[in-house]
Each structure stands twice: as C-alpha cells, then as structure tokens.
Design a protein around this motif. Structure first.
Motif, PDB file in Angstrom:
ATOM      1  N   ILE A 219       0.869  -1.178   0.000  1.00  0.00           N
ATOM      2  CA  ILE A 219       0.000   0.000   0.000  1.00  0.00           C
ATOM      3  C   ILE A 219       0.904   1.225   0.000  1.00  0.00           C
ATOM      4  CG2 ILE A 219      -1.734   1.308   1.277  1.00  0.00           C
ATOM      5  CD1 ILE A 219      -2.656  -1.367   2.481  1.00  0.00           C
ATOM      6  N   TYR A 220       0.669   2.122  -0.951  1.00  0.00           N
ATOM      7  CA  TYR A 220       1.435   3.359  -1.060  1.00  0.00           C
ATOM      8  C   TYR A 220       0.594   4.500  -0.516  1.00  0.00           C
ATOM      9  CZ  TYR A 220       3.769   7.398  -3.118  1.00  0.00           C
ATOM     10  OH  TYR A 220       4.388   8.611  -3.302  1.00  0.00           O
ATOM     11  N   ASP A 221       1.152   5.242   0.439  1.00  0.00           N
ATOM     12  CA  ASP A 221       0.488   6.404   1.036  1.00  0.00           C
ATOM     13  C   ASP A 221       1.047   7.658   0.362  1.00  0.00           C
ATOM     14  OD1 ASP A 221      -0.395   8.533   2.585  1.00  0.00           O
ATOM     15  OD2 ASP A 221       0.027   7.547   4.491  1.00  0.00           O
ATOM     16  N   ALA A 222       0.235   8.361  -0.396  1.00  0.00           N
ATOM     17  CA  ALA A 222       0.695   9.524  -1.158  1.00  0.00           C
ATOM     18  C   ALA A 222       1.113  10.683  -0.245  1.00  0.00           C
ATOM     19  CB  ALA A 222      -0.392   9.990  -2.118  1.00  0.00           C
ATOM     20  N   LEU A 223       0.487  10.825   0.899  1.00  0.00           N
ATOM     21  CA  LEU A 223       0.802  11.937   1.797  1.00  0.00           C
ATOM     22  C   LEU A 223       2.223  11.810   2.362  1.00  0.00           C
ATOM     23  CD1 LEU A 223      -0.208  14.494   3.224  1.00  0.00           C
ATOM     24  CD2 LEU A 223      -1.036  13.022   5.053  1.00  0.00           C
ATOM     25  N   THR A 224       2.560  10.629   2.859  1.00  0.00           N
ATOM     26  CA  THR A 224       3.879  10.414   3.461  1.00  0.00           C
ATOM     27  C   THR A 224       4.888   9.821   2.483  1.00  0.00           C
ATOM     28  OG1 THR A 224       3.310   8.201   4.231  1.00  0.00           O
ATOM     29  CG2 THR A 224       2.847  10.044   5.718  1.00  0.00           C
ATOM     30  N   ARG A 225       4.395   9.412   1.316  1.00  0.00           N
ATOM     31  CA  ARG A 225       5.226   8.753   0.299  1.00  0.00           C
ATOM     32  C   ARG A 225       5.893   7.491   0.845  1.00  0.00           C
ATOM     33  NH1 ARG A 225       7.977  13.747  -3.037  1.00  0.00           N
ATOM     34  NH2 ARG A 225       6.010  14.695  -3.605  1.00  0.00           N
ATOM     35  N   ALA A 226       5.159   6.766   1.653  1.00  0.00           N
ATOM     36  CA  ALA A 226       5.665   5.533   2.270  1.00  0.00           C
ATOM     37  C   ALA A 226       4.913   4.329   1.714  1.00  0.00           C
ATOM     38  CB  ALA A 226       5.495   5.602   3.779  1.00  0.00           C
ATOM     39  N   ARG A 227       5.584   3.196   1.738  1.00  0.00           N
ATOM     40  CA  ARG A 227       4.980   1.944   1.292  1.00  0.00           C
ATOM     41  C   ARG A 227       4.905   0.982   2.468  1.00  0.00           C
ATOM     42  NH1 ARG A 227       7.739   3.976  -3.032  1.00  0.00           N
ATOM     43  NH2 ARG A 227       6.842   3.649  -5.086  1.00  0.00           N
ATOM     44  N   GLU A 228       3.837   0.208   2.498  1.00  0.00           N
ATOM     45  CA  GLU A 228       3.612  -0.778   3.561  1.00  0.00           C
ATOM     46  C   GLU A 228       3.361  -2.136   2.915  1.00  0.00           C
ATOM     47  OE1 GLU A 228       0.075  -1.951   6.670  1.00  0.00           O
ATOM     48  OE2 GLU A 228       0.123   0.073   5.839  1.00  0.00           O
ATOM     49  N   ASP A 229       4.188  -3.137   3.249  1.00  0.00           N
ATOM     50  CA  ASP A 229       3.972  -4.477   2.749  1.00  0.00           C
ATOM     51  C   ASP A 229       2.705  -5.059   3.363  1.00  0.00           C
ATOM     52  OD1 ASP A 229       6.218  -4.665   1.111  1.00  0.00           O
ATOM     53  OD2 ASP A 229       7.477  -5.346   2.744  1.00  0.00           O
ATOM     54  N   VAL A 230       1.978  -5.818   2.572  1.00  0.00           N
ATOM     55  CA  VAL A 230       0.753  -6.465   3.044  1.00  0.00           C
ATOM     56  C   VAL A 230       1.029  -7.963   3.177  1.00  0.00           C
ATOM     57  CG1 VAL A 230      -1.647  -6.995   2.532  1.00  0.00           C
ATOM     58  CG2 VAL A 230      -0.721  -4.749   1.993  1.00  0.00           C
ATOM     59  N   GLN A 231       0.865  -8.474   4.370  1.00  0.00           N
ATOM     60  CA  GLN A 231       1.032  -9.902   4.657  1.00  0.00           C
ATOM     61  C   GLN A 231      -0.241 -10.390   5.318  1.00  0.00           C
ATOM     62  OE1 GLN A 231       3.711 -11.655   3.728  1.00  0.00           O
ATOM     63  NE2 GLN A 231       4.637  -9.805   2.905  1.00  0.00           N
ATOM     64  N   LEU A 232      -0.680 -11.549   4.936  1.00  0.00           N
ATOM     65  CA  LEU A 232      -1.847 -12.136   5.579  1.00  0.00           C
ATOM     66  C   LEU A 232      -1.412 -12.846   6.856  1.00  0.00           C
ATOM     67  CD1 LEU A 232      -3.774 -13.647   2.562  1.00  0.00           C
ATOM     68  CD2 LEU A 232      -4.245 -11.550   3.782  1.00  0.00           C
ATOM     69  N   PRO A 233      -2.221 -12.784   7.898  1.00  0.00           N
ATOM     70  CA  PRO A 233      -1.886 -13.505   9.123  1.00  0.00           C
ATOM     71  C   PRO A 233      -1.862 -14.999   8.869  1.00  0.00           C
ATOM     72  CG  PRO A 233      -3.980 -12.345   9.350  1.00  0.00           C
ATOM     73  CD  PRO A 233      -3.460 -12.070   7.993  1.00  0.00           C
ATOM     74  N   ARG A 234      -0.907 -15.672   9.464  1.00  0.00           N
ATOM     75  CA  ARG A 234      -0.815 -17.119   9.296  1.00  0.00           C
ATOM     76  C   ARG A 234      -1.800 -17.810  10.217  1.00  0.00           C
ATOM     77  NH1 ARG A 234       5.017 -18.886   7.520  1.00  0.00           N
ATOM     78  NH2 ARG A 234       5.533 -17.014   6.376  1.00  0.00           N
ATOM     79  N   ALA A 235      -2.425 -18.845   9.689  1.00  0.00           N
ATOM     80  CA  ALA A 235      -3.451 -19.568  10.460  1.00  0.00           C
ATOM     81  C   ALA A 235      -2.839 -20.604  11.366  1.00  0.00           C
ATOM     82  CB  ALA A 235      -4.417 -20.237   9.506  1.00  0.00           C
TER      83      ALA A 235
END
Length: 65
Positions: free
Chosen positions: A49-65
């Motif tokens: 996910i890219y946040d345009a305001l802060t110009r930061a990226r966040e990796d998306v990981q699904l929780p492990r079951a």
C-alpha cells in the motif's frame, strides 16, 4: 477500487502489485481491504500500500493460520 494508475498518486492510497501501481483508493481502509482480498486470491504476489501523503509503502502480509 477506484481506477487503474501508472503514476504516483498525488493524494490517497494506491496498491502496488509486483512493483507496479494498479489501483487508487480514497481511504487507507479501502486500500487495505483491496490488498488483503488480492493477497488471499493470489498469495504469491508482492502487494504494498502506497500512502501519497507520506510517500511511504507498507507491505501487506496475511496472518498465518
């Protein structure tokens, strides 16, 4: 999802899939929901996910079951 994009968004949030921007969202919650759904369907993809305001990226990981 709002629209496919090829440039960095000026506002809001965007999904980055395997290094390419694919969709823009007005809210972080919307971007997170879209990213999680995409990861569930295609777990091999790298989704951020890219946040345009802060110009930061966040990796998306699904929780492990």
């Amino acid at each position: 999802m709002v629209v496919a994009t090829r440039e960095l968004p000026a506002s809001g949030y965007a999904l980055e899939v395997d290094g390419r921007f694919k969709a823009e969202f007005a809210t972080r919650d919307g971007a997170r929901a879209g990213a999680e759904e995409l990861k569930k369907r295609f777990p091999m993809l790298q989704v951020r996910i890219y946040d345009a305001l802060t110009r930061a990226r966040e990796d998306v990981q699904l929780p492990r079951a």
